[in-house]
Motif scaffolding. Structure first.
Motif, PDB file in Angstrom:
ATOM      1  N   GLU A  20     -21.674 -39.715 -16.402  1.00  0.00           N
ATOM      2  CA  GLU A  20     -22.436 -38.549 -16.850  1.00  0.00           C
ATOM      3  C   GLU A  20     -21.825 -37.927 -18.109  1.00  0.00           C
ATOM      4  OE1 GLU A  20     -25.309 -37.926 -15.719  1.00  0.00           O
ATOM      5  OE2 GLU A  20     -25.254 -39.220 -13.959  1.00  0.00           O
ATOM      6  N   ARG A  21     -20.516 -37.981 -18.252  1.00  0.00           N
ATOM      7  CA  ARG A  21     -19.884 -37.506 -19.484  1.00  0.00           C
ATOM      8  C   ARG A  21     -20.372 -38.323 -20.678  1.00  0.00           C
ATOM      9  NH1 ARG A  21     -15.261 -34.359 -19.638  1.00  0.00           N
ATOM     10  NH2 ARG A  21     -14.492 -35.566 -21.425  1.00  0.00           N
ATOM     11  N   TRP A  50     -14.331 -17.976 -19.874  1.00  0.00           N
ATOM     12  CA  TRP A  50     -15.105 -18.533 -18.759  1.00  0.00           C
ATOM     13  C   TRP A  50     -16.035 -19.646 -19.215  1.00  0.00           C
ATOM     14  CZ3 TRP A  50     -17.174 -13.814 -15.472  1.00  0.00           C
ATOM     15  CH2 TRP A  50     -16.083 -13.121 -14.936  1.00  0.00           C
ATOM     16  N   MET A  51     -16.433 -19.630 -20.473  1.00  0.00           N
ATOM     17  CA  MET A  51     -17.357 -20.647 -20.964  1.00  0.00           C
ATOM     18  C   MET A  51     -16.746 -22.040 -20.949  1.00  0.00           C
ATOM     19  SD  MET A  51     -19.143 -18.588 -24.129  1.00  0.00           S
ATOM     20  CE  MET A  51     -20.036 -17.054 -23.834  1.00  0.00           C
ATOM     21  N   ARG A  52     -15.429 -22.105 -20.745  1.00  0.00           N
ATOM     22  CA  ARG A  52     -14.767 -23.393 -20.607  1.00  0.00           C
ATOM     23  C   ARG A  52     -14.837 -23.926 -19.170  1.00  0.00           C
ATOM     24  NH1 ARG A  52     -13.988 -27.165 -24.451  1.00  0.00           N
ATOM     25  NH2 ARG A  52     -13.066 -26.311 -26.330  1.00  0.00           N
ATOM     26  N   ASP A  53     -15.394 -23.131 -18.253  1.00  0.00           N
ATOM     27  CA  ASP A  53     -15.465 -23.563 -16.857  1.00  0.00           C
ATOM     28  C   ASP A  53     -16.639 -24.497 -16.582  1.00  0.00           C
ATOM     29  OD1 ASP A  53     -13.221 -22.129 -16.253  1.00  0.00           O
ATOM     30  OD2 ASP A  53     -14.278 -20.392 -15.460  1.00  0.00           O
ATOM     31  N   TRP A  54     -17.559 -24.649 -17.535  1.00  0.00           N
ATOM     32  CA  TRP A  54     -18.619 -25.634 -17.370  1.00  0.00           C
ATOM     33  C   TRP A  54     -17.999 -27.040 -17.361  1.00  0.00           C
ATOM     34  CZ3 TRP A  54     -23.631 -24.145 -16.585  1.00  0.00           C
ATOM     35  CH2 TRP A  54     -23.978 -22.840 -16.928  1.00  0.00           C
ATOM     36  N   PRO A  55     -18.592 -27.984 -16.649  1.00  0.00           N
ATOM     37  CA  PRO A  55     -18.012 -29.331 -16.573  1.00  0.00           C
ATOM     38  C   PRO A  55     -18.379 -30.236 -17.737  1.00  0.00           C
ATOM     39  CG  PRO A  55     -19.950 -29.212 -15.180  1.00  0.00           C
ATOM     40  CD  PRO A  55     -19.753 -27.829 -15.750  1.00  0.00           C
ATOM     41  N   ALA A 399     -11.882 -23.551   1.731  1.00  0.00           N
ATOM     42  CA  ALA A 399     -11.646 -24.929   2.151  1.00  0.00           C
ATOM     43  C   ALA A 399     -12.860 -25.817   1.891  1.00  0.00           C
ATOM     44  CB  ALA A 399     -11.278 -24.961   3.635  1.00  0.00           C
ATOM     45  N   ALA A 400     -14.050 -25.213   1.836  1.00  0.00           N
ATOM     46  CA  ALA A 400     -15.275 -25.989   1.637  1.00  0.00           C
ATOM     47  C   ALA A 400     -15.490 -26.390   0.185  1.00  0.00           C
ATOM     48  CB  ALA A 400     -16.480 -25.195   2.137  1.00  0.00           C
ATOM     49  N   HIS A 401     -14.790 -25.744  -0.737  1.00  0.00           N
ATOM     50  CA  HIS A 401     -14.956 -26.097  -2.150  1.00  0.00           C
ATOM     51  C   HIS A 401     -14.486 -27.530  -2.405  1.00  0.00           C
ATOM     52  CE1 HIS A 401     -16.598 -22.860  -4.475  1.00  0.00           C
ATOM     53  NE2 HIS A 401     -15.830 -21.980  -3.874  1.00  0.00           N
ATOM     54  N   ALA A 402     -15.264 -28.244  -3.187  1.00  0.00           N
ATOM     55  CA  ALA A 402     -14.945 -29.630  -3.539  1.00  0.00           C
ATOM     56  C   ALA A 402     -15.073 -29.761  -5.047  1.00  0.00           C
ATOM     57  CB  ALA A 402     -15.882 -30.583  -2.809  1.00  0.00           C
ATOM     58  N   GLY A 403     -14.078 -29.233  -5.768  1.00  0.00           N
ATOM     59  CA  GLY A 403     -14.169 -29.073  -7.209  1.00  0.00           C
ATOM     60  C   GLY A 403     -14.636 -30.285  -7.992  1.00  0.00           C
ATOM     61  N   PRO A 404     -13.942 -31.422  -7.931  1.00  0.00           N
ATOM     62  CA  PRO A 404     -14.367 -32.583  -8.713  1.00  0.00           C
ATOM     63  C   PRO A 404     -15.767 -33.069  -8.349  1.00  0.00           C
ATOM     64  CG  PRO A 404     -12.098 -32.840  -7.976  1.00  0.00           C
ATOM     65  CD  PRO A 404     -12.628 -31.635  -7.263  1.00  0.00           C
ATOM     66  N   LEU A 405     -16.106 -33.008  -7.069  1.00  0.00           N
ATOM     67  CA  LEU A 405     -17.445 -33.423  -6.644  1.00  0.00           C
ATOM     68  C   LEU A 405     -18.498 -32.470  -7.202  1.00  0.00           C
ATOM     69  CD1 LEU A 405     -19.490 -34.993  -4.940  1.00  0.00           C
ATOM     70  CD2 LEU A 405     -18.785 -33.621  -2.956  1.00  0.00           C
ATOM     71  N   GLU A 406     -18.252 -31.189  -7.093  1.00  0.00           N
ATOM     72  CA  GLU A 406     -19.215 -30.209  -7.591  1.00  0.00           C
ATOM     73  C   GLU A 406     -19.398 -30.338  -9.103  1.00  0.00           C
ATOM     74  OE1 GLU A 406     -17.576 -26.541  -6.213  1.00  0.00           O
ATOM     75  OE2 GLU A 406     -17.932 -27.020  -4.101  1.00  0.00           O
TER      76      GLU A 406
END
Length: 459
Positions: A20-21, A50-55, A399-406
């Motif tokens: 996707e990148r 915060w604008m750097r928090d987009w993936p 605990a439910a957060h899944a950063g890389p997946l999200e």
């Protein structure tokens, strides 16, 4: 042995993100040329960090936004479900708000004096939210900060109480978390030199015994909470939670502040209006002026009386509340238009209907993919959570957060024409969101879940 996150092999997540990148970079040559190395003059290349928090590999530069659509400088039209992370919850530049801004722009922007719009807004706030006394601030952060100061002054008590996982803007006192049951300063705070736990108690959301024990010392001026935890993975209140919260605060002489900045998605009078909550202090920011920076905070007659007593006992000086641009003429003109013409019952009925369609569609995609995820909805606010549910407190939500997946999902949705909030998996439905945009998001989400579970190929 494969390592999983949210029930997905991490190798598959990494492969999706890489693919996707590449798609994003290829599709956005103009944004890459202008922002690929960051925007000159700004720390880390963006005007607000915060604008750097987009993936995204680099910032996406916006050309325009209208209704519930956003167009970038490469000509891509996105169905916008982020809506400025609630700031544009009623759509980008609602016509009534845009007209009010244009009209006020020719009359002056700020005077530090009230206007006829201010007189109208005061009445509108009383009628809509049911509290007699109101003040206007520049943001919900400011409104919460000022309201907590008033709560301490009115009660003569030093402490506040928050729920683990809460978010009330950048109010210092609320940056307290539970780690293994121990209150600590929230991890990651910059320049923090004081122990915030000295004046802030923290308990888990929905834990009534812990709440009762924390209030028993009668040293807490105010409990500050959202009706629903929203800035983590969403956590709904137990059926008896708010009733018990109000009973316990009243029994102990503790004020109750309800922050509806996100849960205004629930209805024209917010979650409080829909479910009959009775706060002593009410805060609303972000969308209340249609996207113009503004917030409001209201309070009861007893709070006003306590504030009057506290002020009478003090020598002349600065209250520690207010900012120069608070309640400026432009924001009040926009707020009046939003309250009178945009935040209507018909608008909310449309938002609610589409939100239910979206929630059902996302749930169907999750079930079809056989994933252990769930969907939560609070009015026009919908969220998918990459873990089983429902969640009951902030610890479970963290605990439910899944950063890389999200992040991989967010970028994949963007590449399929749908923008959702970067900080969590939140989607908003506006009065001008169209059914076709909802169908597009459901289709994109289904495609991504199929890819993650090896049941599809990239569209």
């Amino acid at each position: 042995m494969a390592v999983e996150l949210g029930g997905i092999d991490t190798a598959r997540i990494a492969a999706l993100m890489a693919a996707e990148r590449a798609v994003f970079i290829d599709a956005h040559p103009r944004s890459a040329a202008e922002a690929g190395q960051g925007l000159q003059g700004f720390y880390h290349g963006v005007p607000m960090h915060w604008m750097r928090d987009w993936p995204m590999p680099f910032p996406l530069l916006v050309e325009s936004a209208n209704g519930a659509s956003l167009t970038d400088i490469d000509g891509h039209i996105l169905a916008d479900f982020c809506l400025g992370d609630t700031g544009s919850m009623f759509g980008h530049s609602p016509p009534a708000v845009a007209a009010a801004i244009a009209r006020q722009a020719s009359l002056g922007l700020t005077y530090m004096l009230p206007t006829q719009d201010a007189a109208a807004v005061g009445r509108l706030l009383q009628q809509r939210f049911g509290l007699p006394h109101w003040q206007v601030a520049g943001s919900a952060t400011d409104a919460n900060r000022f309201a907590l100061r008033v709560a301490r002054a009115a009660t003569g008590r030093p402490k506040i109480l928050v729920f683990n996982g809460c978010y009330h803007g950048t109010v210092d006192e609320t940056f307290v978390r539970l780690v293994d049951g121990t209150p600590v300063n929230r991890p990651g705070l910059l320049g923090q030199v004081t122990d915030l736990t000295a004046q802030t108690k923290v308990v888990e959301f929905n834990d009534l015994p812990a709440l009762e024990a924390a209030l028993a010392d009668r040293d807490i001026a105010c409990v500050i909470t959202e009706p629903v935890l929203t800035n983590c993975c969403m956590v709904l209140p137990d059926p008896d939670f708010h009733r018990a919260l109000r009973r316990l605060t009243r029994q102990t002489g503790t004020l109750l502040l309800i922050d509806e900045t996100h849960t205004i998605s629930t209805g024209p009078a917010g979650y409080c209006g829909r479910y009959g909550l009775e706060p002593d202090i009410f805060v609303l920011g972000k969308p209340v002026a249609g996207g113009v920076p503004a917030a409001v905070w209201g309070f009861t007659d007893p709070v006003a009386a306590g504030l009057d007593r506290a002020r009478a006992a003090l020598p002349p000086g600065h209250s520690g509340m207010g900012t120069t641009l608070s309640a400026n003429a432009l924001s009040l003109a926009a707020m009046r238009a939003c309250l009178e013409q945009v935040m209507t019952p018909d608008a909310y009925a449309h938002m609610e209907s589409l939100a239910e369609q979206l929630a059902q569609g996302l749930t169907g995609a999750i079930d079809a993919a056989g994933l252990p995820w769930h969907v939560v909805r609070v009015g026009a606010r919908v969220e998918f959570i990459c873990a089983p549910g429902p969640l009951r407190n902030g610890t479970e939500a963290e605990a439910a957060h899944a950063g890389p997946l999200e992040q991989a999902i967010h970028l994949a949705l963007l590449n399929r024409g749908c923008l959702i909030a970067p900080f969590h998996n939140m989607m908003l439905l506006s009065p001008v969101t169209e059914a076709g945009q909802v169908a597009r998001l459901i289709s994109a989400f289904s495609d991504v879940t199929r890819l993650l579970t090896a049941k599809g190929e990239r569209a």
